[in-house]
Design a protein around this motif. Structure first.
Motif, PDB file in Angstrom:
ATOM      1  N   ALA A 129       0.826  -1.204   0.000  1.00 62.51           N
ATOM      2  CA  ALA A 129       0.000   0.000   0.000  1.00 62.51           C
ATOM      3  C   ALA A 129       0.861   1.255   0.000  1.00 62.51           C
ATOM      4  CB  ALA A 129      -0.932  -0.005   1.215  1.00 62.51           C
ATOM      5  N   ARG A 130       1.938   1.244   0.788  1.00 58.89           N
ATOM      6  CA  ARG A 130       2.850   2.379   0.814  1.00 58.89           C
ATOM      7  C   ARG A 130       3.491   2.601  -0.550  1.00 58.89           C
ATOM      8  NH1 ARG A 130       3.765   6.352   4.808  1.00 58.89           N
ATOM      9  NH2 ARG A 130       3.063   5.524   6.819  1.00 58.89           N
ATOM     10  N   ALA A 131       3.864   1.514  -1.216  1.00 48.82           N
ATOM     11  CA  ALA A 131       4.469   1.624  -2.541  1.00 48.82           C
ATOM     12  C   ALA A 131       3.470   2.177  -3.547  1.00 48.82           C
ATOM     13  CB  ALA A 131       4.991   0.260  -3.000  1.00 48.82           C
ATOM     14  N   TYR A 132       2.219   1.717  -3.460  1.00 53.17           N
ATOM     15  CA  TYR A 132       1.181   2.206  -4.365  1.00 53.17           C
ATOM     16  C   TYR A 132       0.983   3.706  -4.212  1.00 53.17           C
ATOM     17  CZ  TYR A 132      -0.795  -2.234  -6.052  1.00 53.17           C
ATOM     18  OH  TYR A 132      -1.001  -3.419  -6.688  1.00 53.17           O
ATOM     19  N   GLY A 133       0.995   4.177  -2.986  1.00 53.89           N
ATOM     20  CA  GLY A 133       0.658   5.570  -2.725  1.00 53.89           C
ATOM     21  C   GLY A 133       1.832   6.523  -2.753  1.00 53.89           C
ATOM     22  N   SER A 134       2.995   6.071  -3.217  1.00 53.54           N
ATOM     23  CA  SER A 134       4.163   6.941  -3.275  1.00 53.54           C
ATOM     24  C   SER A 134       4.637   7.099  -4.712  1.00 53.54           C
ATOM     25  CB  SER A 134       5.300   6.365  -2.419  1.00 53.54           C
ATOM     26  OG  SER A 134       5.789   5.155  -2.977  1.00 53.54           O
ATOM     27  N   ARG A 135       5.313   8.188  -4.975  1.00 53.14           N
ATOM     28  CA  ARG A 135       5.814   8.441  -6.327  1.00 53.14           C
ATOM     29  C   ARG A 135       6.904   7.455  -6.733  1.00 53.14           C
ATOM     30  NH1 ARG A 135       3.702  13.022  -8.272  1.00 53.14           N
ATOM     31  NH2 ARG A 135       2.764  14.457  -6.772  1.00 53.14           N
ATOM     32  N   VAL A 136       7.600   6.877  -5.761  1.00 50.68           N
ATOM     33  CA  VAL A 136       8.664   5.930  -6.099  1.00 50.68           C
ATOM     34  C   VAL A 136       8.103   4.562  -6.467  1.00 50.68           C
ATOM     35  CG1 VAL A 136      10.349   7.072  -4.629  1.00 50.68           C
ATOM     36  CG2 VAL A 136       8.967   5.211  -3.695  1.00 50.68           C
ATOM     37  N   GLY A 137       6.828   4.329  -6.164  1.00 56.01           N
ATOM     38  CA  GLY A 137       6.240   3.028  -6.436  1.00 56.01           C
ATOM     39  C   GLY A 137       5.618   2.924  -7.808  1.00 56.01           C
ATOM     40  N   LEU A 138       4.544   3.694  -8.027  1.00 58.11           N
ATOM     41  CA  LEU A 138       3.807   3.596  -9.287  1.00 58.11           C
ATOM     42  C   LEU A 138       3.838   4.881 -10.101  1.00 58.11           C
ATOM     43  CD1 LEU A 138       0.686   1.512  -8.163  1.00 58.11           C
ATOM     44  CD2 LEU A 138       2.824   0.723  -9.166  1.00 58.11           C
ATOM     45  N   GLY A 139       4.810   5.727  -9.849  1.00 57.08           N
ATOM     46  CA  GLY A 139       5.019   6.875 -10.725  1.00 57.08           C
ATOM     47  C   GLY A 139       4.284   8.140 -10.353  1.00 57.08           C
ATOM     48  N   GLY A 140       3.470   8.123  -9.307  1.00 58.46           N
ATOM     49  CA  GLY A 140       2.858   9.356  -8.844  1.00 58.46           C
ATOM     50  C   GLY A 140       1.722   9.884  -9.699  1.00 58.46           C
ATOM     51  N   THR A 141       0.957   9.003 -10.359  1.00 58.11           N
ATOM     52  CA  THR A 141      -0.185   9.461 -11.133  1.00 58.11           C
ATOM     53  C   THR A 141      -1.292   9.952 -10.206  1.00 58.11           C
ATOM     54  OG1 THR A 141      -0.998   7.189 -11.208  1.00 58.11           O
ATOM     55  CG2 THR A 141       0.271   7.955 -13.096  1.00 58.11           C
ATOM     56  N   PRO A 142      -2.164  10.859 -10.676  1.00 55.85           N
ATOM     57  CA  PRO A 142      -3.212  11.418  -9.809  1.00 55.85           C
ATOM     58  C   PRO A 142      -4.080  10.368  -9.132  1.00 55.85           C
ATOM     59  CG  PRO A 142      -3.048  12.716 -11.806  1.00 55.85           C
ATOM     60  CD  PRO A 142      -2.143  11.522 -11.999  1.00 55.85           C
ATOM     61  N   HIS A 143      -4.407   9.267  -9.833  1.00 57.55           N
ATOM     62  CA  HIS A 143      -5.296   8.296  -9.204  1.00 57.55           C
ATOM     63  C   HIS A 143      -4.599   7.455  -8.137  1.00 57.55           C
ATOM     64  CE1 HIS A 143      -3.773   5.862 -12.655  1.00 57.55           C
ATOM     65  NE2 HIS A 143      -3.889   4.849 -11.828  1.00 57.55           N
ATOM     66  N   HIS A 144      -3.296   7.699  -7.940  1.00 56.76           N
ATOM     67  CA  HIS A 144      -2.582   7.064  -6.830  1.00 56.76           C
ATOM     68  C   HIS A 144      -2.219   8.055  -5.728  1.00 56.76           C
ATOM     69  CE1 HIS A 144      -2.293   3.087  -8.481  1.00 56.76           C
ATOM     70  NE2 HIS A 144      -1.721   3.509  -9.577  1.00 56.76           N
ATOM     71  N   VAL A 145      -1.834   9.266  -6.100  1.00 58.01           N
ATOM     72  CA  VAL A 145      -1.365  10.226  -5.094  1.00 58.01           C
ATOM     73  C   VAL A 145      -2.230  11.473  -4.993  1.00 58.01           C
ATOM     74  CG1 VAL A 145       1.002   9.410  -5.364  1.00 58.01           C
ATOM     75  CG2 VAL A 145       0.224  11.364  -6.716  1.00 58.01           C
ATOM     76  N   GLY A 146      -3.254  11.586  -5.841  1.00 59.69           N
ATOM     77  CA  GLY A 146      -4.136  12.749  -5.789  1.00 59.69           C
ATOM     78  C   GLY A 146      -3.694  13.843  -6.750  1.00 59.69           C
ATOM     79  N   GLY A 147      -4.500  14.877  -6.854  1.00 60.44           N
ATOM     80  CA  GLY A 147      -4.203  15.967  -7.772  1.00 60.44           C
ATOM     81  C   GLY A 147      -5.390  16.903  -7.900  1.00 60.44           C
ATOM     82  N   VAL A 148      -5.328  17.779  -8.891  1.00 64.63           N
ATOM     83  CA  VAL A 148      -6.361  18.788  -9.112  1.00 64.63           C
ATOM     84  C   VAL A 148      -7.446  18.227 -10.014  1.00 64.63           C
ATOM     85  CG1 VAL A 148      -6.816  21.101 -10.000  1.00 64.63           C
ATOM     86  CG2 VAL A 148      -4.645  20.618  -8.851  1.00 64.63           C
ATOM     87  N   GLU A 149      -8.691  18.539  -9.705  1.00 60.91           N
ATOM     88  CA  GLU A 149      -9.808  18.070 -10.512  1.00 60.91           C
ATOM     89  C   GLU A 149      -9.722  18.621 -11.930  1.00 60.91           C
ATOM     90  OE1 GLU A 149     -14.421  17.360  -9.689  1.00 60.91           O
ATOM     91  OE2 GLU A 149     -13.891  19.478  -9.636  1.00 60.91           O
ATOM     92  N   GLY A 150     -10.026  17.750 -12.900  1.00 62.30           N
ATOM     93  CA  GLY A 150     -10.028  18.197 -14.279  1.00 62.30           C
ATOM     94  C   GLY A 150      -9.878  17.047 -15.256  1.00 62.30           C
ATOM     95  N   PRO A 151      -9.797  17.348 -16.559  1.00 59.86           N
ATOM     96  CA  PRO A 151      -9.642  16.302 -17.582  1.00 59.86           C
ATOM     97  C   PRO A 151      -8.352  15.530 -17.362  1.00 59.86           C
ATOM     98  CG  PRO A 151     -10.259  18.401 -18.584  1.00 59.86           C
ATOM     99  CD  PRO A 151      -9.922  18.696 -17.156  1.00 59.86           C
TER     100      PRO A 151
END
Length: 347
Positions: free
Chosen positions: A139-161
């Motif tokens: 779970a820690r690997a999934y939620g970190s940029r070093v694990g799955l690359g830091g995409t919004p659906h893993h680490v969050g981000g700004v709403e939009g397309p």
């Protein structure tokens, strides 16, 4: 007024299910517990499970007629999704995974986002939560940029397309219009479908308001198998759609090749140094695996901080398993060997 313009359009939850005895009940119960007031149905496409999954589903269906089971003899994820979508009756399709648990407000927020954005598909954050030290490390690997690359659906981000979305809450009419999921793609079929939605003028929308609890694979064997299969199909998709490739997809295979090549050169250099050969310089290749090892240790200290000692130790194993599994898979998937290998990688 279209069905989606009504205050509470009906929703159909669609879920492919195969060997999910451990998690299926909690996943379905999270759907029944939604605070959305509109009509709904739950469609479970059952593959040829070898555990008690189908018995558990039968028990739930008998207790609640809104839960329906459908046969998915192929057993794959895209085939199961298509079986359920075709049998659905409501204008909003909510894709659900048997490893996911939806918060009670998920559907209400998702339908509101669809109506607000005018998108064809809305998705949010996959919040991995483990129960054992191993699962917590994953779970820690999934939620970190070093694990799955830091995409919004893993680490969050700004709403939009966005390019793609986790799971997805779709307009059923658009799914039918673009031809549903490609059943020839066993992994990454969501990305490919979203590509078609965007290519035909639609919008895929990310909102951090949607947070789904995801249960990681419970063992190292299953984790590696998952990421090898994911990498294989990501490589296949990269070969089919080269214009859609990004640097993020290329980092794991480049890392795998660099580490292995560096290790090979390093061993050759060490052997050459022993016999006094001028090829001793090749031992410098050991810098590549050495740097990667330092990276993993640093990641364990930072990304897994606050966890137990056992979880942090597991992180040292989990992170390379994800990187090398995905990277090896991508290399083979991108090659002509794809068709021979992917047939044996499960869902």
């Amino acid at each position: 007024m279209t069905p989606l313009e009504t205050p509470l359009p009906g929703v159909s939850y669609v879920m492919p299910v195969l060997n999910e005895e451990r998690d299926i009940r909690s996943a379905v119960e999270s759907l029944v517990a939604q605070d959305y007031q509109g009509p709904f149905e739950i469609l479970l496409a059952l593959g040829p499970s070898v555990d008690r999954t189908n018995d558990v589903v039968a028990e739930m269906s008998a207790a609640d007629p809104r839960i329906r089971s459908l046969a998915n003899p192929v057993g794959s994820t895209p085939a199961g999704l298509n079986v359920a979508i075709r049998a659905s009756v409501h204008p909003v399709t909510v894709r659900v995974d048997a490893h996911s648990v939806l918060p009670t407000d998920y559907t209400r927020l998702a339908v509101a986002a669809l109506q607000r954005s005018g998108a064809d598909n809305v998705g949010g954050i996959m919040k991995a939560e483990g129960r054992t030290p191993f699962e917590k490390a994953v779970a820690r690997a999934y939620g970190s940029r070093v694990g799955l690359g830091g995409t919004p659906h893993h680490v969050g981000g700004v709403e939009g397309p966005t390019e793609t979305a986790y799971l997805g809450v779709f307009l059923r009419s658009r799914l039918i219009e673009v031809g549903l999921f490609d059943e020839g793609i066993k992994r990454g079929q969501d990305w490919e479908l979203n590509r078609r939605l965007r290519a035909t003028g639609g919008t895929v929308w990310f909102t951090p308001d949607l947070v789904v609890t995801y249960r990681p694979r419970p063992s190292i064997r299953k984790l590696v198998r998952q990421f090898v299969a994911t990498g294989l199909w990501r490589g296949e998709l990269a070969r089919r759609f080269p214009k859609a490739n990004t640097v993020r997809y290329l980092v794991p295979p480049v890392m795998v090749i660099s580490v292995l090549l560096g290790l090979l050169l390093g061993l050759i250099g060490l052997a050459a140094a022993v016999v006094g050969s001028p090829l001793a310089w090749a031992s410098l290749g050991l810098a590549a695996p050495g740097v990667y090892l330092l990276f993993v240790v640093a990641a364990a200290l930072l990304a897994a901080r606050g966890e137990s000692v056992r979880t942090r130790l597991w992180f040292l194993v989990v992170l390379p398993s994800i990187h090398f599994g995905w990277g090896f898979g991508f290399v083979f998937g991108f090659s002509s060997l794809t068709k021979n290998i992917t047939a044996h990688t499960g869902r």
